[in-house]
Design an enzyme around this catalytic site. Structure first.
Site, PDB file in Angstrom:
ATOM      1  N   TYR A 135       0.871  -1.183   0.000  1.00 23.41           N
ATOM      2  CA  TYR A 135       0.000   0.000   0.000  1.00 23.41           C
ATOM      3  C   TYR A 135       0.907   1.233   0.000  1.00 23.41           C
ATOM      4  O   TYR A 135       1.563   1.521   0.993  1.00 23.41           O
ATOM      5  CB  TYR A 135      -0.885  -0.040   1.244  1.00 23.41           C
ATOM      6  CG  TYR A 135      -1.955   1.031   1.376  1.00 23.41           C
ATOM      7  CD1 TYR A 135      -2.163   2.000   0.409  1.00 23.41           C
ATOM      8  CD2 TYR A 135      -2.770   1.060   2.504  1.00 23.41           C
ATOM      9  CE1 TYR A 135      -3.137   2.960   0.546  1.00 23.41           C
ATOM     10  CE2 TYR A 135      -3.754   2.018   2.666  1.00 23.41           C
ATOM     11  CZ  TYR A 135      -3.935   2.962   1.689  1.00 23.41           C
ATOM     12  OH  TYR A 135      -4.916   3.925   1.837  1.00 23.41           O
ATOM     13  N   LYS A 163      -1.579  -1.287  -3.990  1.00 22.35           N
ATOM     14  CA  LYS A 163      -2.530  -0.189  -4.126  1.00 22.35           C
ATOM     15  C   LYS A 163      -1.736   1.104  -4.040  1.00 22.35           C
ATOM     16  O   LYS A 163      -1.012   1.349  -3.064  1.00 22.35           O
ATOM     17  CB  LYS A 163      -3.577  -0.217  -3.019  1.00 22.35           C
ATOM     18  CG  LYS A 163      -4.501   1.007  -3.056  1.00 22.35           C
ATOM     19  CD  LYS A 163      -5.243   1.236  -1.762  1.00 22.35           C
ATOM     20  CE  LYS A 163      -6.008   2.569  -1.838  1.00 22.35           C
ATOM     21  NZ  LYS A 163      -6.673   2.920  -0.565  1.00 22.35           N
TER      22      LYS A 163
END
Length: 302
Positions: A135, A163
């Protein structure tokens, strides 16, 4: 695990108090998003206020969501923490509940170097019972997962995607150049304003907060971009931008986006808008602005 593609809402955590879930609201929200066609759910991320929640409540929420979803879509659980052991313990609980994977940003407070992040995420991936998604959230953890770092970490068999919430298109294009199209590594974009463009360029999907409120819209955007329907992408982009500029920008708060999403869900009759300390939900004047924004979008408010 088959690569997840599509819209993965970063689910808010419906609350009634600082250590009390709005359980009924959470069930309504889950069913609302699943009915809208989302492809997976991501809980305990930034939109889920994970770092403000007690550990007890995080575990309770993982159990609630996994039980309600009941395998209909994959559930990804955020395990970002300053303690590697706490991340692993939460991941173990998520695995027992039936989650499909976990998501982790870099540990925050002292900013780690790129080499330290390589070593940290490698150690974390080695210890996890589930696949790990990286992330990249530089605005909140103070460090950027550089493309070379991601490329190196993508060699690990238990690190299966990333992400990106940097809103840096040059960076994301670099990731697509190095890692796009792999069957064993997914690339997702966080900012919904960029999802159509990124999917057109080869991204695997969007982790879009607006899909808490309007799941069908973001699923339609993904499908249009996936099929290369640029005319439809442009049409849907205007509505997504309307949401962005009218709901996420009320008040001068670092948390305006979160306050806006929670307020909107409350006005739509889905769940409570309580926000964990030190943040507070919108008061009457700000709430009226969100109501006006929703009505302009054609919604009926309670």
């Amino acid at each position: 695990m088959k690569k997840i593609q599509g819209i993965i809402p970063p689910m808010i955590t419906p609350l009634k108090g600082n250590d009390e879930l709005d359980r009924e609201g959470a069930v309504r929200l889950i069913e609302h998003m699943l009915k809208g066609g989302v492809h997976a759910l991501f809980i305990l991320g930034t939109t889920g206020e994970a770092q403000s929640l007690t550990y007890r409540l995080r575990y309770e929420f993982v159990e609630l969501v996994c039980k309600q979803v009941a395998g209909r879509v994959p559930v990804l659980v955020g395990v970002t923490d300053t303690s590697l052991d706490e991340s692993v313990k939460l991941a173990e609980a998520a695995a027992r509940c039936g989650a499909a994977g976990v998501v982790a940003a870099a540990p925050y407070y002292f900013a780690p170097s790129q080499q330290e992040m390589i070593e940290y995420f490698t150690a974390l991936a080695d210890a996890l019972p589930l696949p790990l998604y990286l992330y990249n959230m530089p605005s909140h953890v103070k460090v950027f997962l550089e493309a070379a770092t991601v490329k190196k970490l993508a060699e690990h068999p238990n690190i299966v995607g990333l992400k990106d919430s940097s809103a840096n298109m040059n960076y994301f294009e670099t990731l697509l150049y190095h890692l796009g199209g792999r069957d064993d590594f997914a690339l997702y974009v966080g900012p919904e304003e960029l999802t159509g463009e990124c999917v057109l360029m080869g991204a695997d999907g969007g982790v879009n907060g607006g899909a808490n409120m309007f799941p069908e819209l973001y699923v339609a955007m993904y499908e249009a971009a996936k099929t290369g329907d640029v005319v439809r992408v442009r049409e849907l982009q205007r509505r997504i931008m309307q949401i962005s500029v009218s709901i996420y920008t009320v008040g001068k708060y670092g948390s305006s986006y979160l306050k806006g999403v929670k307020c909107a869900l409350s006005l739509l009759g889905i769940c409570d808008d309580y926000i964990s300390w030190p943040y507070r939900h919108f008061r009457a004047e700000e709430r009226a602005k969100i109501r006006e924004a929703l009505e302009a979008l054609g919604c009926r408010c309670e």
